[in-house]
Motif scaffolding. Structure first.
Motif, mmCIF file in Angstrom:
data_model
loop_
_atom_site.group_PDB
_atom_site.id
_atom_site.type_symbol
_atom_site.label_atom_id
_atom_site.label_comp_id
_atom_site.label_asym_id
_atom_site.label_seq_id
_atom_site.Cartn_x
_atom_site.Cartn_y
_atom_site.Cartn_z
ATOM 1 N N ARG A 245 0.652 -1.379 0.057
ATOM 2 C CA ARG A 245 0.258 -0.068 -0.091
ATOM 3 C C ARG A 245 0.747 1.328 -0.034
ATOM 4 N N ALA A 248 0.077 4.475 -2.095
ATOM 5 C CA ALA A 248 -1.222 5.137 -1.772
ATOM 6 C C ALA A 248 -1.444 5.436 -0.381
ATOM 7 N N ASP A 263 -6.446 5.200 -2.748
ATOM 8 C CA ASP A 263 -6.636 4.574 -4.286
ATOM 9 C C ASP A 263 -6.212 3.235 -4.537
ATOM 10 N N ARG A 264 -6.982 2.353 -4.181
ATOM 11 C CA ARG A 264 -6.634 0.993 -4.554
ATOM 12 C C ARG A 264 -5.914 0.526 -5.465
ATOM 13 N N SER A 265 -6.233 1.335 -6.564
ATOM 14 C CA SER A 265 -5.578 0.697 -8.001
ATOM 15 C C SER A 265 -4.067 0.955 -7.925
ATOM 16 N N ARG A 266 -3.414 1.752 -6.836
ATOM 17 C CA ARG A 266 -2.188 2.097 -6.704
ATOM 18 C C ARG A 266 -1.624 1.137 -5.830
ATOM 19 N N TRP A 267 -2.380 0.088 -5.376
ATOM 20 C CA TRP A 267 -1.625 -0.750 -4.514
ATOM 21 C C TRP A 267 -1.050 -1.791 -5.378
ATOM 22 N N ASN A 268 0.361 -2.238 -4.955
ATOM 23 C CA ASN A 268 1.073 -3.391 -5.650
ATOM 24 C C ASN A 268 0.487 -4.642 -5.890
ATOM 25 N N GLY A 269 0.034 -5.097 -6.918
ATOM 26 C CA GLY A 269 -0.500 -6.275 -7.059
ATOM 27 C C GLY A 269 0.373 -7.540 -7.191
ATOM 28 N N ALA A 305 -12.185 -5.004 -2.720
ATOM 29 C CA ALA A 305 -12.010 -3.990 -3.898
ATOM 30 C C ALA A 305 -12.445 -2.441 -3.581
ATOM 31 N N ARG A 306 -13.188 -2.436 -2.339
ATOM 32 C CA ARG A 306 -13.900 -1.163 -2.128
ATOM 33 C C ARG A 306 -14.073 -1.234 -0.428
#
Length: 421
Positions: A245, A248, A263-269, A305-306
């Protein structure tokens, strides 16, 4: 590349390897530390003029080794040194030292030093404190904060630990399999605290933030040694999921961003996938420990996801389990966040009220207390709690975050989220 800031960062990153190598050569903690400090002073004098060496760590080891020889001679003490040919040529030294770290499994210098610092002759608190100081180079104030104790008490603890190692004649060798297993808990605790110190760093504090990467690297080395140990899988997974995280957790101005607002899209997948895979593997052993439970909590956040998808009842149950196997005021404080989501702020406030004494110097206690009081409309009490939190903030972003809540409180007693970052 040669400004003082870069030099400080390079020296900080090189410290664990350099101290470990110097200790292996001279088998004396004080000599190794003194030699490293001498090498750092020379780096500050020479690197700005001559430019950085190809391998700063090898350079520091080479220069520190020469400085330590003089110390040994002055003390009239014999010490087993490597063959002169091994380090007589700086280029050759850099090549071998640079390749040593991750190709030697438990023979890795840093891991060896971790197990030495966690020798059973030392009390557990001394083991961890000594490893944090010697291996990772954390300052006494940083270590004291990690243990929630005073600086003078921590200074005495570290001094006693170093003295005990010297008097006990602790062998500066890698322990055997049985000894490694016995010391595993202390080593894991040390790695966990190193990670926490880096995780709590401000967004612009690169040197401290890199402690997270170092802690994860060390945990992966432990996994090489103990590939079937679920707690080490859990420790590694927990750190990966939390560190995922990083991008973000702060906004463009360096301000703290709460978990629900990230912004969870910025978390490292990739980190999240690795952490979740480790948890799945560890759960098959059916031996949950404190690290694995904390990893499972982090996984529930990572899988949401949210924010509204977060399984707070399950998080509450996991924290309750953690309270049972590892009672701690901080664990209860963290559980109170989940309780506030499940049962409301009044129930959470009742849970943390008894923690006022043990957590009277803890920033997050007053931050959460202020948020809960705000949600209950107790504005004056919330303002007092936020004032205490600001006084205890360790970083500028932490203080700025609480000031933002105070400003909102002054404008309108609106509800303030009580989730962490």
């Amino acid at each position: 590349m040669t400004d003082i800031g870069w030099i400080e960062t390079a020296v900080s990153a090189a410290r664990p390897k350099a101290i470990s190598a110097l200790l292996r050569y001279f088998r004396d903690l004080d000599i190794a530390e003194e030699a490293f400090q001498e090498a750092c002073l020379k780096a500050l004098n020479l690197w700005p003029q001559n430019g950085p060496p190809r391998d700063p760590c090898a350079w520091l080891i080479f220069v520190g080794r020469n400085a330590a020889i003089d110390v040994v001679r002055r003390r009239s003490r014999e010490a087993e040194l490597p063959e002169e040919a091994v380090l007589s040529d700086l280029g050759d030294a850099e090549s071998s030292l640079a390749d040593r770290l991750d190709d030697a499994h438990y023979r890795d210098d840093i891991l060896r030093l971790l197990f030495i610092c966690c020798h059973p002759d030392l009390a557990a608190t001394q083991q961890v404190a000594l490893a944090l100081r010697i291996v990772s180079g954390l300052t006494v104030p940083q270590i004291a904060r990690a243990f929630l104790v005073g600086e003078s008490a921590m200074e005495q603890r570290i001094t006693r630990a170093k003295s005990r190692v010297a008097k006990a004649g602790v062998p500066f060798e890698t322990p055997g399999p049985i000894e490694r297993a016995e010391r595993l808990a202390a080593v894991a605790t040390m790695i966990y605290l190193v990670f926490n110190e880096g995780y709590s760093a401000a967004s612009g504090d690169i040197a401290r933030a890199r402690l997270c990467d170092e802690a994860i690297r060390l945990a992966r080395l432990l996994l090489r040694l103990f590939p079937a140990e679920p707690e080490i899988m859990g420790l590694t997974a927990m750190m990966l999921l939390q560190h995922a995280r990083l991008a973000a957790r702060f906004d463009a101005d360096g301000a703290v961003v709460l978990l629900d607002d990230q912004d969870r899209s910025r978390w490292n997948g990739a980190m999240i996938a690795e952490g979740l895979a480790l948890i799945d593997k560890a759960m098959r052993h059916r031996r949950p420990g404190s690290y694995l439970i904390q990893a499972a909590i982090a996984a529930l956040h990572a899988r949401a996801a949210r924010p509204e998808d977060t399984d707070w009842p399950q998080i509450d149950l996991l924290y309750a389990t953690l309270e049972h196997i590892q009672p701690s005021p901080v664990v209860t404080l963290n559980r109170a966040v989940a309780v506030s989501k499940v049962a409301g702020p009044e129930a959470a406030l009742a849970m943390i009220d008894p923690l006022a004494d043990p957590l009277g110097g803890y920033f997050h206690y007053f931050g959460l207390r202020g948020a809960l009081l705000t949600q209950l409309g107790r504005v004056d009490e919330a303002r007092d709690a936020y004032d205490r939190a600001i006084a205890l903030a360790r970083t500028a972003p932490e203080a700025a975050h609480i000031r933002m809540h105070l400003d909102r409180l002054a404008a309108s007693p609106a509800t303030i989220p009580a989730s962490g970052g």
